[in-house]
Structure formats: C-alpha cells, structure tokens
Design a protein around this motif. Structure first.
Motif, PDB file in Angstrom:
ATOM      1  N   UNK A 246      23.700  45.938  34.921  1.00  0.00           N
ATOM      2  CA  UNK A 246      24.954  45.487  34.327  1.00  0.00           C
ATOM      3  C   UNK A 246      25.548  44.367  35.172  1.00  0.00           C
ATOM      4  N   UNK A 247      26.410  43.577  34.557  1.00  0.00           N
ATOM      5  CA  UNK A 247      27.106  42.486  35.247  1.00  0.00           C
ATOM      6  C   UNK A 247      28.592  42.828  35.289  1.00  0.00           C
ATOM      7  N   UNK A 248      29.133  42.857  36.484  1.00  0.00           N
ATOM      8  CA  UNK A 248      30.548  43.183  36.661  1.00  0.00           C
ATOM      9  C   UNK A 248      31.230  42.065  37.450  1.00  0.00           C
ATOM     10  N   UNK A 249      32.523  41.850  37.226  1.00  0.00           N
ATOM     11  CA  UNK A 249      33.225  40.786  37.936  1.00  0.00           C
ATOM     12  C   UNK A 249      33.518  41.164  39.384  1.00  0.00           C
ATOM     13  N   UNK A 250      33.427  40.168  40.252  1.00  0.00           N
ATOM     14  CA  UNK A 250      33.881  40.350  41.627  1.00  0.00           C
ATOM     15  C   UNK A 250      35.409  40.230  41.656  1.00  0.00           C
ATOM     16  N   UNK A 251      36.043  40.623  42.743  1.00  0.00           N
ATOM     17  CA  UNK A 251      37.510  40.511  42.817  1.00  0.00           C
ATOM     18  C   UNK A 251      38.014  39.103  42.529  1.00  0.00           C
ATOM     19  N   UNK A 252      37.259  38.077  42.948  1.00  0.00           N
ATOM     20  CA  UNK A 252      37.703  36.696  42.714  1.00  0.00           C
ATOM     21  C   UNK A 252      37.794  36.387  41.225  1.00  0.00           C
ATOM     22  N   UNK A 253      36.846  36.891  40.448  1.00  0.00           N
ATOM     23  CA  UNK A 253      36.864  36.653  39.002  1.00  0.00           C
ATOM     24  C   UNK A 253      38.049  37.356  38.355  1.00  0.00           C
ATOM     25  N   UNK A 254      38.329  38.583  38.779  1.00  0.00           N
ATOM     26  CA  UNK A 254      39.459  39.321  38.205  1.00  0.00           C
ATOM     27  C   UNK A 254      40.785  38.675  38.588  1.00  0.00           C
ATOM     28  N   UNK A 255      40.870  38.179  39.813  1.00  0.00           N
ATOM     29  CA  UNK A 255      42.095  37.482  40.230  1.00  0.00           C
ATOM     30  C   UNK A 255      42.295  36.215  39.418  1.00  0.00           C
ATOM     31  N   UNK A 256      41.213  35.458  39.220  1.00  0.00           N
ATOM     32  CA  UNK A 256      41.302  34.214  38.462  1.00  0.00           C
ATOM     33  C   UNK A 256      41.766  34.475  37.034  1.00  0.00           C
ATOM     34  N   UNK A 257      41.226  35.508  36.413  1.00  0.00           N
ATOM     35  CA  UNK A 257      41.624  35.834  35.044  1.00  0.00           C
ATOM     36  C   UNK A 257      43.082  36.281  35.000  1.00  0.00           C
ATOM     37  N   UNK A 258      43.517  37.023  35.989  1.00  0.00           N
ATOM     38  CA  UNK A 258      44.929  37.428  36.041  1.00  0.00           C
ATOM     39  C   UNK A 258      45.828  36.200  36.112  1.00  0.00           C
ATOM     40  N   UNK A 259      45.408  35.204  36.863  1.00  0.00           N
ATOM     41  CA  UNK A 259      46.189  33.967  36.949  1.00  0.00           C
ATOM     42  C   UNK A 259      46.208  33.247  35.606  1.00  0.00           C
ATOM     43  N   UNK A 260      45.054  33.134  34.969  1.00  0.00           N
ATOM     44  CA  UNK A 260      44.991  32.455  33.675  1.00  0.00           C
ATOM     45  C   UNK A 260      45.887  33.138  32.650  1.00  0.00           C
ATOM     46  N   UNK A 261      45.887  34.466  32.646  1.00  0.00           N
ATOM     47  CA  UNK A 261      46.691  35.196  31.675  1.00  0.00           C
ATOM     48  C   UNK A 261      48.184  35.125  31.998  1.00  0.00           C
ATOM     49  N   UNK A 262      48.514  34.665  33.203  1.00  0.00           N
ATOM     50  CA  UNK A 262      49.925  34.534  33.572  1.00  0.00           C
ATOM     51  C   UNK A 262      50.504  33.182  33.168  1.00  0.00           C
ATOM     52  N   UNK A 263      49.651  32.245  32.777  1.00  0.00           N
ATOM     53  CA  UNK A 263      50.114  30.894  32.482  1.00  0.00           C
ATOM     54  C   UNK A 263      50.852  30.852  31.148  1.00  0.00           C
ATOM     55  N   UNK A 264      52.142  30.720  31.236  1.00  0.00           N
ATOM     56  CA  UNK A 264      52.987  30.672  30.040  1.00  0.00           C
ATOM     57  C   UNK A 264      54.271  29.927  30.393  1.00  0.00           C
ATOM     58  N   UNK A 265      54.323  28.660  30.009  1.00  0.00           N
ATOM     59  CA  UNK A 265      55.511  27.851  30.271  1.00  0.00           C
ATOM     60  C   UNK A 265      56.226  27.520  28.961  1.00  0.00           C
ATOM     61  N   UNK A 266      56.300  28.511  28.099  1.00  0.00           N
ATOM     62  CA  UNK A 266      56.971  28.326  26.811  1.00  0.00           C
ATOM     63  C   UNK A 266      58.415  28.813  26.849  1.00  0.00           C
ATOM     64  N   UNK A 267      58.862  29.299  27.986  1.00  0.00           N
ATOM     65  CA  UNK A 267      60.219  29.826  28.094  1.00  0.00           C
ATOM     66  C   UNK A 267      61.238  28.733  27.776  1.00  0.00           C
ATOM     67  N   UNK A 268      62.223  29.006  26.913  1.00  0.00           N
ATOM     68  CA  UNK A 268      63.235  27.990  26.594  1.00  0.00           C
ATOM     69  C   UNK A 268      64.010  27.574  27.842  1.00  0.00           C
ATOM     70  N   UNK A 269      64.256  26.274  27.968  1.00  0.00           N
ATOM     71  CA  UNK A 269      65.027  25.739  29.084  1.00  0.00           C
ATOM     72  C   UNK A 269      66.164  24.881  28.553  1.00  0.00           C
ATOM     73  N   UNK A 270      67.258  24.854  29.295  1.00  0.00           N
ATOM     74  CA  UNK A 270      68.425  24.100  28.852  1.00  0.00           C
ATOM     75  C   UNK A 270      68.174  22.603  28.787  1.00  0.00           C
TER      76      UNK A 270
END
Length: 231
Positions: free
Chosen positions: A195-219
């Motif tokens: 089987x192929x499993x992600x190393x910690x670096x891959x899981x960290x990278x994906x967590x960062x990608x899923x955090x990218x959201x700059x759609x928050x309304x700004x004044x």
C-alpha cells in the motif's frame, strides 16, 4: 563646480523621492494594518485573517520548500486587471490584509497551474461541476488532494504537474489495510500486498492547501456579485 553640485543634488533628490514614494508612503498606508474583526455587544465574534499554526504552518513550509509557488500563484486580480474572478479563482480580489501573517507572501508570478488563493474554499468542497482543468483549482477532500499529489494525471489526464511520490511511502500491508492508504488503480497501483501511505510532509501540505480560503468579506474591497440563479 556648480554643475557638479546640481547634478549631485539631483541624484540625491531623485533617490530620496523614490524612497519616499516606494517605501515610506506604502508603509504609512499598510504598515499598521491589523486583522479585521467584528464584535457583538463587546464580544469578538469574527476575526480575519488568523495566523497559521500547527500542521497548517508546517504544511506552508513544505509548500515553500517544494517550490509550489513557481507554478501556482496566490493572488486574485481585480476585474480591471484580469479575468481571475470570472475564471472562478475567487469572489473578490486579494488585498494586503489577506497576507498579514504571511512572511513572505507566496504570491507567485507564473501560472503553469491554477491559482490556489481559494483552493480550500467551501465553494469547491462538494461541487464537482466547479472542476475545470484549465482554470478552477478543484477543491476536494484530503484523500483527493493526496491522490493528486501522488499521481496528478490519475485525476486530471492533462495535468502538467509532476508527481510528488517521495512524499509518500510504499509499504507491505501488515494485517488490515491502512485507512490512509491511497486508492490507486491501474499502473499507479502498488503490487499485491503493498500500500502507499502519505508521509507527515504530505499530510501537512494537504492541510495547508485545504486552509487556503481568502474569500472572507473585507471592508476595503467588495466581493463580486453572486451569479444569477438559472431560470
């Protein structure tokens, strides 16, 4: 002699004026920016942006070390300077406040791949119709992102992205198959019993990608008007 003095004074003056216009004025304009917050009866109920911590911060370091910003940008231009909003890369342009805790901001300058400013936005979480290989960075869950890192062409046959297989580990299955194992098929699948499993670096990278959201309304910037409902 007088001409030399005037020439020297002109050079110094030009340098001082340039320094004032390009350094001091921008610093006065945005140097003291703070997160935008909203309160309800004195209680803070919303704050944006917030600083990355934990695995998201670690994932950002992986993103930078792997040079992802060479092919992907994280900046949405306004409608007067580009078609980024029409392409679905965001509902508004990005502004200085979006990058308050980015040091340095990973803006990027080339788009061999789609812009990733809002790749973690809820807008793309469960809407397959938003997937467009040419423009929109298809937002999927962590399993989709991991598969895309390991075998990009398994989810997009026209992808020019290189596989990041060294961020994963192929190992022999011991007992039950891991819940983190990638669902690989065809030539990407490992041999029987592995089987192929992600190393910690891959899981960290994906967590960062899923955090990218700059759609928050700004004044300071208006969001694009929502598309009219289909009749």
């Amino acid at each position: 002699m007088n001409r030399s003095v005037y020439l020297f004074a002109g050079i110094v003056g030009s340098f001082a004026l340039s320094c004032y216009a390009l350094v001091i004025v921008p610093q006065k304009q945005i140097g003291d920016l703070q997160p935008q917050f909203a309160d309800d009866e004195g209680k803070i109920v919303d704050i944006y942006p917030i600083e990355n911590q934990g695995i998201v911060k670690a994932g950002r370091a992986v993103y930078a070390s792997e040079g992802c910003f060479y092919c992907h940008s994280q900046q949405v231009r306004d409608e007067q300077n580009g078609a980024d909003i029409d392409r679905g890369w965001g509902t508004r342009r990005t502004v200085a406040r979006d990058y308050l805790f980015e040091n340095p901001p990973l803006l990027g300058s080339i788009r061999l791949g789609p812009d990733l400013t809002n790749v973690g936005s809820e807008k793309w979480r469960d809407e397959p119709e938003n997937e467009d290989a040419n423009y929109k960075p298809a937002k999927r869950d962590a399993a989709w992102q991991l598969l895309h890192l390991y075998a990009p062409r398994s989810v997009n046959k026209e992808s020019s992205m290189p596989p990041y297989r060294y961020l994963f580990e192929k190992r022999k299955i011991s007992g039950q198959r891991s819940n983190e194992a990638l669902n690989l098929t065809g030539e990407d699948a490992p041999e029987e019993g592995y089987e192929v499993v992600p190393k910690p670096e891959a899981k960290d990278l994906v967590s960062y990608l899923l955090s990218l959201d700059r759609s928050h309304p700004l004044n300071e910037v208006k969001s694009a008007a929502p598309a009219p409902a289909a009749k």
